[in-house]
Design an enzyme around this catalytic site. Structure first.
Site, PDB file in Angstrom:
ATOM      1  N   HIS A  58      12.895 -20.987 -25.855  1.00 24.30           N
ATOM      2  CA  HIS A  58      11.490 -21.294 -26.110  1.00 24.30           C
ATOM      3  C   HIS A  58      10.687 -20.015 -25.907  1.00 24.30           C
ATOM      4  O   HIS A  58      11.025 -19.185 -25.052  1.00 24.30           O
ATOM      5  CB  HIS A  58      10.970 -22.369 -25.162  1.00 24.30           C
ATOM      6  CG  HIS A  58      11.699 -23.671 -25.259  1.00 24.30           C
ATOM      7  ND1 HIS A  58      11.560 -24.532 -26.325  1.00 24.30           N
ATOM      8  CD2 HIS A  58      12.591 -24.259 -24.410  1.00 24.30           C
ATOM      9  CE1 HIS A  58      12.324 -25.600 -26.131  1.00 24.30           C
ATOM     10  NE2 HIS A  58      12.964 -25.458 -24.973  1.00 24.30           N
ATOM     11  N   TYR A 102       5.880 -25.620 -18.514  1.00 22.53           N
ATOM     12  CA  TYR A 102       7.145 -26.149 -19.036  1.00 22.53           C
ATOM     13  C   TYR A 102       8.215 -25.062 -19.050  1.00 22.53           C
ATOM     14  O   TYR A 102       9.369 -25.297 -18.660  1.00 22.53           O
ATOM     15  CB  TYR A 102       6.924 -26.712 -20.447  1.00 22.53           C
ATOM     16  CG  TYR A 102       8.196 -27.169 -21.126  1.00 22.53           C
ATOM     17  CD1 TYR A 102       8.797 -28.380 -20.774  1.00 22.53           C
ATOM     18  CD2 TYR A 102       8.805 -26.384 -22.105  1.00 22.53           C
ATOM     19  CE1 TYR A 102       9.972 -28.796 -21.387  1.00 22.53           C
ATOM     20  CE2 TYR A 102       9.976 -26.791 -22.722  1.00 22.53           C
ATOM     21  CZ  TYR A 102      10.554 -28.000 -22.358  1.00 22.53           C
ATOM     22  OH  TYR A 102      11.726 -28.408 -22.965  1.00 22.53           O
ATOM     23  N   ASP A 221     -10.565   9.265  34.101  1.00 21.15           N
ATOM     24  CA  ASP A 221     -10.735  10.315  33.113  1.00 21.15           C
ATOM     25  C   ASP A 221      -9.768  10.131  31.948  1.00 21.15           C
ATOM     26  O   ASP A 221      -8.770   9.409  32.042  1.00 21.15           O
ATOM     27  CB  ASP A 221     -10.519  11.681  33.753  1.00 21.15           C
ATOM     28  CG  ASP A 221     -11.634  12.052  34.718  1.00 21.15           C
ATOM     29  OD1 ASP A 221     -12.755  11.538  34.538  1.00 21.15           O
ATOM     30  OD2 ASP A 221     -11.381  12.833  35.656  1.00 21.15           O
ATOM     31  N   SER A 222     -10.054  10.836  30.864  1.00 14.44           N
ATOM     32  CA  SER A 222      -9.168  10.819  29.710  1.00 14.44           C
ATOM     33  C   SER A 222      -7.818  11.440  30.055  1.00 14.44           C
ATOM     34  O   SER A 222      -7.700  12.282  30.940  1.00 14.44           O
ATOM     35  CB  SER A 222      -9.825  11.599  28.563  1.00 14.44           C
ATOM     36  OG  SER A 222      -9.002  11.614  27.428  1.00 14.44           O
ATOM     37  N   ARG A 223      -6.783  10.988  29.357  1.00 11.55           N
ATOM     38  CA  ARG A 223      -5.423  11.516  29.477  1.00 11.55           C
ATOM     39  C   ARG A 223      -4.812  11.277  30.856  1.00 11.55           C
ATOM     40  O   ARG A 223      -4.076  12.106  31.374  1.00 11.55           O
ATOM     41  CB  ARG A 223      -5.396  13.002  29.115  1.00 11.55           C
ATOM     42  CG  ARG A 223      -5.910  13.256  27.710  1.00 11.55           C
ATOM     43  CD  ARG A 223      -5.732  14.661  27.252  1.00 11.55           C
ATOM     44  NE  ARG A 223      -6.322  14.835  25.923  1.00 11.55           N
ATOM     45  CZ  ARG A 223      -6.294  15.957  25.229  1.00 11.55           C
ATOM     46  NH1 ARG A 223      -5.687  17.017  25.723  1.00 11.55           N
ATOM     47  NH2 ARG A 223      -6.855  16.028  24.043  1.00 11.55           N
ATOM     48  N   GLY A 225      -3.176   8.322  31.110  1.00 16.33           N
ATOM     49  CA  GLY A 225      -2.117   7.381  30.752  1.00 16.33           C
ATOM     50  C   GLY A 225      -2.536   5.933  30.716  1.00 16.33           C
ATOM     51  O   GLY A 225      -1.683   5.048  30.604  1.00 16.33           O
ATOM     52  N   THR A 227      -4.150   4.010  28.477  1.00 18.27           N
ATOM     53  CA  THR A 227      -3.919   3.240  27.252  1.00 18.27           C
ATOM     54  C   THR A 227      -2.446   2.917  27.049  1.00 18.27           C
ATOM     55  O   THR A 227      -2.071   1.756  26.820  1.00 18.27           O
ATOM     56  CB  THR A 227      -4.465   4.002  26.034  1.00 18.27           C
ATOM     57  OG1 THR A 227      -5.876   4.147  26.164  1.00 18.27           O
ATOM     58  CG2 THR A 227      -4.159   3.256  24.741  1.00 18.27           C
TER      59      THR A 227
END
Length: 358
Positions: A58, A102, A221-223, A225, A227
């Site tokens: 078809h 179909y 402070d940043s850095r 650890g 996070t």
């Protein structure tokens, strides 16, 4: 009596090749090479085996514009491996959507081009819509479900797209990919005892954690650890800079939340997070409210300073009542040293906290 002259005018044409062993790919190529009054926009070929094992082919052809067919041999196709020619029955397709449905029922198909929605169906009414939505739910993904609705219920696709988009996000919601910490929790060998005790009491699966866990605010402070340590404890939601509680980001099965570097003056749902509250809602800017299961603790990470520190925020005179509440629902820790001692972490700590300086 004169034989009626063959003539078909249609924008969509349906072909049936009975007892036809031509490969469907060959028929597709054959149709593409024909010189026709209007260019095809979509061609779909289906190979169907009848109960006696005989193959039928078809074909649905959708054209850019209406064509007139007066040669009933126009679509005769020769088998590529022999000289046998196969002649199709040619009809105009009143509803290309029904014809395509179909052809799709057996799954042995090949197609070319972009299907053109025609909006007509011989199967009208509510049952047709129910069938379309059932097919959408069974499609397996949001994108496939939208394609089904676009094709079979185009009116709903246009008029209800916003609701469909939102509802299908929830129906086919996938949990956020689990975070993989660059360091195991055990590599943080300078974690203060108070923090370790808090983790042991509160960061646990749903069966073991308290009904209303305490949260914790860690300032430093940043850095140092913060996070990477906070994200190494187990399954969690990580919210940094702003809160996105959509199902794409926020997982109700998490053990705890980490809210990193969010100014407490603008922290939405302050009490819900810090108080480990259960069963609350959050309004989203462009969508419906999301239901938050809650009942899990939150680790708040921040740097010193008036726009970062929770201690400084709660020390403001107008926050006196909130401070009294917060001291009953969270512990506050100020770091003076990093949470780790090994130099082997320095590179990843630097790269992680350069992006998230809390």
């Amino acid at each position: 009596m004169r034989t009626p002259r063959f003539r078909i005018q249609a924008k969509n044409v349906f072909l049936t090749y009975p007892k036809c062993s031509i490969p469907k790919e060959h028929l597709l190529s054959f149709i593409q090479t024909l010189s026709l009054q209007s260019n095809p926009k979509f061609i779909k070929i289906c190979r169907e085996l009848h109960q006696n094992g005989e193959p039928h082919l078809h074909a649905l052809i959708q054209f850019e514009g209406k064509i007139t067919i007066t040669n009933n041999r126009l679509f005769d196709c020769v088998h590529p491996s022999c000289s046998t020619s196969f002649h199709p029955n040619i009809q105009g397709a009143k509803s290309s959507s029904d014809v395509k449905s179909y052809l799709d029922k057996d799954g042995d198909t090949v197609e070319w081009g972009q299907f053109q929605i025609d909006g007509r169906s011989a199967r009208g009414g509510q049952q047709s819509a129910n069938d379309a939505y059932a097919k959408a739910l069974n499609s397996g993904s949001k994108s496939e479900a939208l394609n089904v609705i676009r094709e079979l219920v185009p009116k709903d696709f246009v008029l209800q797209f916003h609701n469909l988009n939102s509802n299908l996000d929830r129906i086919f919601q996938e949990p956020p990919a689990p975070y993989v910490s660059p360091f195991p929790c055990s590599s943080f060998d300078q974690v203060p005892v108070e923090i370790e005790e808090w983790v042991a009491d509160n960061v646990r699966d749903s069966a073991a954690r308290p009904w209303r866990p305490n949260s914790i605010v860690i300032e430093g402070d940043s850095r140092t650890g913060k996070t990477i340590w906070a994200r190494s404890l187990g399954p969690h939601n990580y919210l940094c800079g702003h809160l996105d509680l959509s199902p794409k980001v926020f997982n109700n099965a998490a053990w705890y939340n980490v809210i990193d570097d969010v100014d407490p003056h603008y922290l939405k749902h302050f009490k819900e997070f810090m108080g480990s509250q259960r069963d609350w809602q959050s309004n989203t800017k462009y969508g419906k409210p999301v239901q938050i299961k809650g009942g899990i603790p939150t680790i708040f990470l921040c740097n010193p300073g008036p726009t970062s520190s929770y201690k400084e925020f709660l020390a403001e005179e107008k926050q006196e009542a909130l401070k009294a509440w917060a001291l009953k629902n969270a512990i506050f820790i100020t770091l003076t040293e990093p949470l780790y001692s090994g130099s082997n972490q320095s590179h990843s700590q630097t790269s992680q906290e350069a992006s998230h300086p809390a």
